[in-house]
Design an enzyme around this catalytic site. Structure first.
Site, PDB file in Angstrom:
ATOM      1  N   PRO A 114     -57.011 -10.024  21.055  1.00 53.08           N
ATOM      2  CG  PRO A 114     -57.457  -7.832  21.619  1.00 53.08           C
ATOM      3  CD  PRO A 114     -57.075  -9.138  22.199  1.00 53.08           C
ATOM      4  CD  GLU A 115     -51.927 -11.953  17.353  1.00 52.45           C
ATOM      5  OE1 GLU A 115     -51.020 -11.628  16.572  1.00 52.45           O
ATOM      6  OE2 GLU A 115     -52.239 -13.133  17.569  1.00 52.45           O
ATOM      7  CE  LYS A 168     -50.149  -7.696  20.488  1.00 49.04           C
ATOM      8  NZ  LYS A 168     -49.571  -8.758  21.343  1.00 49.04           N
ATOM      9  CG  HIS A 220     -67.325 -11.798  32.792  1.00 50.66           C
ATOM     10  ND1 HIS A 220     -66.931 -12.089  34.079  1.00 50.66           N
ATOM     11  CD2 HIS A 220     -67.786 -12.961  32.279  1.00 50.66           C
ATOM     12  CE1 HIS A 220     -67.124 -13.376  34.324  1.00 50.66           C
ATOM     13  NE2 HIS A 220     -67.654 -13.921  33.250  1.00 50.66           N
ATOM     14  NE  ARG A 274     -57.164 -16.042  30.528  1.00 51.72           N
ATOM     15  CZ  ARG A 274     -56.363 -16.687  29.712  1.00 51.72           C
ATOM     16  NH1 ARG A 274     -56.673 -16.795  28.439  1.00 51.72           N
ATOM     17  NH2 ARG A 274     -55.250 -17.202  30.144  1.00 51.72           N
ATOM     18  NE  ARG A 307     -33.463  -6.828  20.832  1.00 44.71           N
ATOM     19  CZ  ARG A 307     -33.554  -6.341  22.065  1.00 44.71           C
ATOM     20  NH1 ARG A 307     -33.665  -7.149  23.088  1.00 44.71           N
ATOM     21  NH2 ARG A 307     -33.536  -5.039  22.261  1.00 44.71           N
ATOM     22  NE  ARG A 349     -48.681 -16.798  24.601  1.00 42.08           N
ATOM     23  CZ  ARG A 349     -49.091 -15.660  24.035  1.00 42.08           C
ATOM     24  NH1 ARG A 349     -48.332 -14.612  24.035  1.00 42.08           N
ATOM     25  NH2 ARG A 349     -50.285 -15.600  23.479  1.00 42.08           N
TER      26      ARG A 349
END
Length: 306
Positions: free
Chosen positions: A2-3, A59, A115, A134, A187, A296
């Site tokens: 999820p985001e 999140k 799970h 997971r 950055r 990613r």
DNA sequence: AATGAAACCTGACAGC
DNA sequence: TGCTGTCAGGTTTCAT
């Protein structure tokens, strides 16, 4: 999994279903990974607490907890009545879903999925279940009681105020343009990496980073600090519009994401680049390219993005 | 301080 | 059928 849009959808759904309910018992599984606080502390903080509100920070799903007076067990062991017993004890239950975590509200008769790592029994017999194959998800509790009432361990988690959990970075839907520009100044990391850095902006993950960069027409490998003011303005607008549209559609169900009711979202139908490697760009027909940034999968259109 | 790679886990899927 | 390799919505830790 999820985001921000998925977590927002789940938090709203859970809030609607369990606000005002009291947790009467808690079961935790034996796998240690999901518990960022001591399991005994989690059980202690949740049992007997009333759910005041469920909301989202970055999140994280944040469950505001309250209960009158001191904890039962402590009161029973004391012979002298606790003078601070009138004030409610306050706390928060923090849930991070990792990649595959789910928070479900259902009846006790529903079959228990594999799970399942935590079950909270409510006073109307329904259950809140935390399921995570997971095991990248994390559960923790924060004690927000006034210090004089509970001089023991204070909320020490990073991103925590005395008012409660505030997360590690800025909220993408609330940040001003000036603050947004300042985040990336100097950055040298790729803008895609910077967007995934939760201590800058929190809530944006891999799907929405790629979709936002496409909408803004910016290549994911561009150095964050070298984007122009105009590009950063476009990027902020793109992030906000993508997130808001995704929330309105209940998030993206890429594999098995579902909300608290088990319902899927629909924003995956709106993805322009994510998981579309080799397929034609919907704007210019150029095949969408897939590269690796910070480990990613990253998807972009080499024609539309500069 | 900042950046990137590896590690943490399991499951789904493609290809042989 | 079963094996291997790849990929997956995230974060933390360790080495540069």
């Amino acid at each position: 999994m999820p985001e921000l849009p998925e977590v927002e959808t789940i938090a709203r759904g859970v809030d609607k279903r369990v606000r005002g309910r009291t947790i009467v018992s808690v079961w935790l599984g034996s796998k240690p990974e999901p518990f960022r606080s001591e399991p005994a502390g989690i059980v202690d903080a949740l049992t007997g607490s009333t759910i005041e509100r469920v909301h989202r920070v970055g999140k994280h799903i944040v469950v505001d907890l309250a209960r009158k007076g001191p904890a039962k067990r402590r009161a029973a062991r004391r012979s002298v009545p606790d003078s601070g017993g009138q004030r409610p004890r306050l706390g928060q239950w923090l849930v991070h879903l990792g990649m595959t975590g789910r928070l479900l509200v259902c009846g006790p008769q529903e079959p228990l999925p594999p799970h399942t790592h935590a079950i909270l029994e409510l006073d109307d017999a329904r259950e809140i279940r935390f399921v995570d194959p997971r095991r990248f998800g994390r559960l923790s509790v924060l004690d927000l009681s006034p210090p004089d009432e509970k001089p023991r361990k204070r909320a020490g988690e990073s991103g925590t105020h005395s008012q409660g959990f505030v997360g590690t970075g800025q909220e993408p839907l609330e940040i001003s343009l000036d603050a947004f520009r300042a985040l990336f100044r100097g950055r040298r990391t790729p803008i895609k990496s910077a967007l995934l850095n939760q201590s800058l902006l929190h809530g944006v993950g891999n799907i929405y980073a790629d979709e936002s960069l496409f909408r803004a027409g910016i290549r994911p490998r561009r150095q964050a600090g070298r984007l122009t003011g105009r590009e950063l303005e476009r990027l902020r607008g793109a992030i906000q519009s993508v997130l808001l549209e995704a929330i309105a559609l209940g998030g993206s169900s890429v594999s098995d994401y579902v909300d608290a009711d088990g319902a899927k979202g629909f924003f995956q139908l709106e993805h322009k680049v994510y998981l579309r490697a080799g397929e034609p760009c919907l704007a210019c027909q150029t095949p969408i390219r897939r590269i690796l940034i910070a480990g990613r999968g990253t998807h972009y259109c080499p024609t539309c993005q500069h």
